[in-house]
Design an enzyme around this catalytic site. Structure first.
Site, PDB file in Angstrom:
ATOM      1  N   LYS A  41      45.004  32.361  41.010  1.00 56.53           N
ATOM      2  CA  LYS A  41      43.789  31.541  41.091  1.00 56.53           C
ATOM      3  C   LYS A  41      42.892  31.836  39.892  1.00 56.53           C
ATOM      4  CE  LYS A  41      41.816  35.143  43.978  1.00 56.53           C
ATOM      5  NZ  LYS A  41      41.643  35.606  45.353  1.00 56.53           N
ATOM      6  N   TYR A 268      16.455  39.036  20.615  1.00 51.20           N
ATOM      7  CA  TYR A 268      15.331  38.560  21.433  1.00 51.20           C
ATOM      8  C   TYR A 268      14.670  39.723  22.164  1.00 51.20           C
ATOM      9  CZ  TYR A 268      17.433  33.895  20.951  1.00 51.20           C
ATOM     10  OH  TYR A 268      17.942  32.735  20.478  1.00 51.20           O
ATOM     11  N   MET A 316      23.160  33.982  23.620  1.00 49.20           N
ATOM     12  CA  MET A 316      24.131  33.046  24.200  1.00 49.20           C
ATOM     13  C   MET A 316      25.423  33.002  23.373  1.00 49.20           C
ATOM     14  SD  MET A 316      23.805  28.983  25.092  1.00 49.20           S
ATOM     15  CE  MET A 316      22.372  29.107  26.124  1.00 49.20           C
TER      16      MET A 316
HETATM   17  C1  LIG Z   1      42.536  36.730  45.504  1.00 50.32           C
HETATM   18  C2  LIG Z   1      43.328  36.896  46.719  1.00 50.32           C
HETATM   19  C3  LIG Z   1      44.375  37.833  46.759  1.00 50.32           C
HETATM   20  C4  LIG Z   1      44.684  38.800  45.633  1.00 50.32           C
HETATM   21  O1  LIG Z   1      43.829  39.912  45.710  1.00 50.32           O
HETATM   22  P1  LIG Z   1      43.948  41.111  44.642  1.00 50.32           P
HETATM   23  O2  LIG Z   1      42.963  42.101  45.119  1.00 50.32           O
HETATM   24  O3  LIG Z   1      43.570  40.515  43.323  1.00 50.32           O
HETATM   25  O4  LIG Z   1      45.336  41.586  44.661  1.00 50.32           O
HETATM   26  C5  LIG Z   1      45.149  37.870  47.899  1.00 50.32           C
HETATM   27  N1  LIG Z   1      44.898  37.042  48.948  1.00 50.32           N
HETATM   28  C6  LIG Z   1      43.895  36.139  48.939  1.00 50.32           C
HETATM   29  C7  LIG Z   1      43.691  35.257  50.117  1.00 50.32           C
HETATM   30  C8  LIG Z   1      43.078  36.045  47.829  1.00 50.32           C
HETATM   31  O5  LIG Z   1      42.086  35.154  47.833  1.00 50.32           O
END
Ligand SMILES: *Cc1c(COP(=O)(O)O)cnc(C)c1O
Length: 380
Positions: A41, A268, A316
């Site tokens: 993801k 800044y 930025m």
């Molecule tokens: C992100 C996620 C994982 C992976 O977790 P890690 O700690 O990065 O290994 C596993 N299961 C779900 C449902 C997640 O959202």
């Protein structure tokens, strides 16, 4: 070997070899009989989802986990054919895309389940899904104690088919702790209960990276590692149990160098004032690239194998560092923000401490303005 981007030299180099190595470490841990759903993801935690998927598919990843339908479709467009589980929420109007792209939703509540069921039925289609159980995260998922209200509904499903069941640990960086043990017990009891009602989903999974490393009792038939694939440890004490290699380096080059007299302020808000005549390097990146503003006057970068502290506030698009104590610095010198240079390393964990966050957020914050360049170093 590793081409530089043309123009602005701020980029992430992603080495595919450590990804393969880290995947093999997961396989070594869980053994040949447990499936591995690689979690990619958020653009594979900033590493480039499509490239990571292609490499891990070849390594034998049994499927991929993404957060959103859009992330899944991007993989399908890139010809990734493995099963893809959409982990973080599904919406009834997405049913056509789920079917068209052969994606598997995670369902955690009745209303969505009913709507997906009737939408699939209307289309005369079948749709596999995974059932999310909330064993103590207070987030998405069905509550085990309420199973008398939701389990009978699952028994009535015609178009939807229960392929898997999952939960997630809320405190997995201490997987031996009692809260994790209780979650595991609750999950097992529920699996027994639904087994008693005749449900035997083949894919049973709960383990994230921390649990893969420290809790074999949580493997069931599949595990879901994310972070460890990218070479970061969920907790420092886990370094003795698996060997992980970081895949991502974040680099740039010095844009401009200047000598400022003692008493000059930098950036800044004038939070940094030179205490001596100082050599200040300006770098072509800032918080819009995901270089966290909390690193102002706190972080450091590597130049010529040495640490140069961040001077003044991160802007930025630009960041200044003090290179007074590093000899021979020139405009155009390589600067390492994350990764190794010579004998020095800045890890995502170290940067996370400076930014008061976790390595996960360091990786996922690197913005899309920073090109990712994929390459493969030699096998060792
Ligand atoms: C992100 C996620 C994982 C992976 O977790 P890690 O700690 O990065 O290994 C596993 N299961 C779900 C449902 C997640 O959202």
């Amino acid at each position: 070997m590793m081409p530089l981007p043309k123009g602005r030299p701020t980029f992430c180099a992603v080495d595919l070899y450590p990804l393969r190595h880290n995947f093999r470490e997961v396989r070594r841990k869980v053994g040949p009989g447990v499936k591995i759903l690689s979690v990619i993801k958020a653009n594979a935690y900033g590493h480039g989802a499509l490239q990571v998927a292609r490499v891990l598919e070849k390594e034998g990843s049994d499927g991929f986990g993404v957060a959103t339908l859009e992330e899944a479709i991007e993989l399908r467009r890139g010809e990734v054919r493995s099963p893809i589980l959409v982990l973080a929420g599904i919406y009834p109007e997405q049913v056509d895309d789920l079917l068209k792209h052969h994606l598997t939703p995670v369902i955690g509540e009745l209303e969505v389940m009913r709507k997906l069921e009737s939408a699939a039925q209307r289309r005369g289609a079948k749709l596999d899904f995974h059932l999310k159980i909330d064993t103590g995260m207070g987030r998405i998922g069905f509550l085990p104690d309420e199973r008398r209200s939701w389990l009978p509904e699952i028994a009535k499903l015609k178009a939807l088919k229960l392929e898997g069941i999952l939960s997630i640990f809320s405190h997995a960086d201490s997987p031996e702790g009692s809260y994790t043990q209780n979650q595991l017990k609750t999950f097992k009891r529920l699996i027994d209960n639904i087994g008693g009602e005749g449900f035997h989903p083949p894919l049973i999974h709960v383990a994230n990276s921390a649990a893969v490393i420290t809790l074999p009792a949580s493997y069931f038939t599949m595990v879901r590692p994310g972070l460890m694939l990218y070479g970061a440890y969920p907790a420092p004490e886990m370094t003795s149990q698996v060997v992980l290699k970081p895949a991502l380096s974040w680099k740039t080059q010095i844009l401009q160098l200047k000598t400022l007299p003692k008493g000059s302020s930098v950036s800044y808000g004038r939070s940094f004032v030179t205490q001596r005549e100082s050599l200040i390097a300006t770098l072509p990146l800032g918080y819009a690239d995901g270089y966290h503003r909390l690193l102002s006057n706190r972080g450091a970068v590597l130049v010529r194998g040495k640490r140069a502290p961040v001077a003044g506030r991160i802007c930025m698009d630009l960041t200044m560092v003090d290179v007074t104590d590093i000899g021979g610095v020139e405009q155009g010198d390589e600067v390492v923000l994350l990764g190794r240079q010579g004998a020095e390393t800045i890890s995502a964990d170290e940067m996370a401490r400076w930014a008061e966050t976790i390595s996960y957020e360091i990786f996922t914050s690197i913005s899309s303005r920073v090109p990712r360049i994929h390459y493969s170093s030699e096998e060792e």
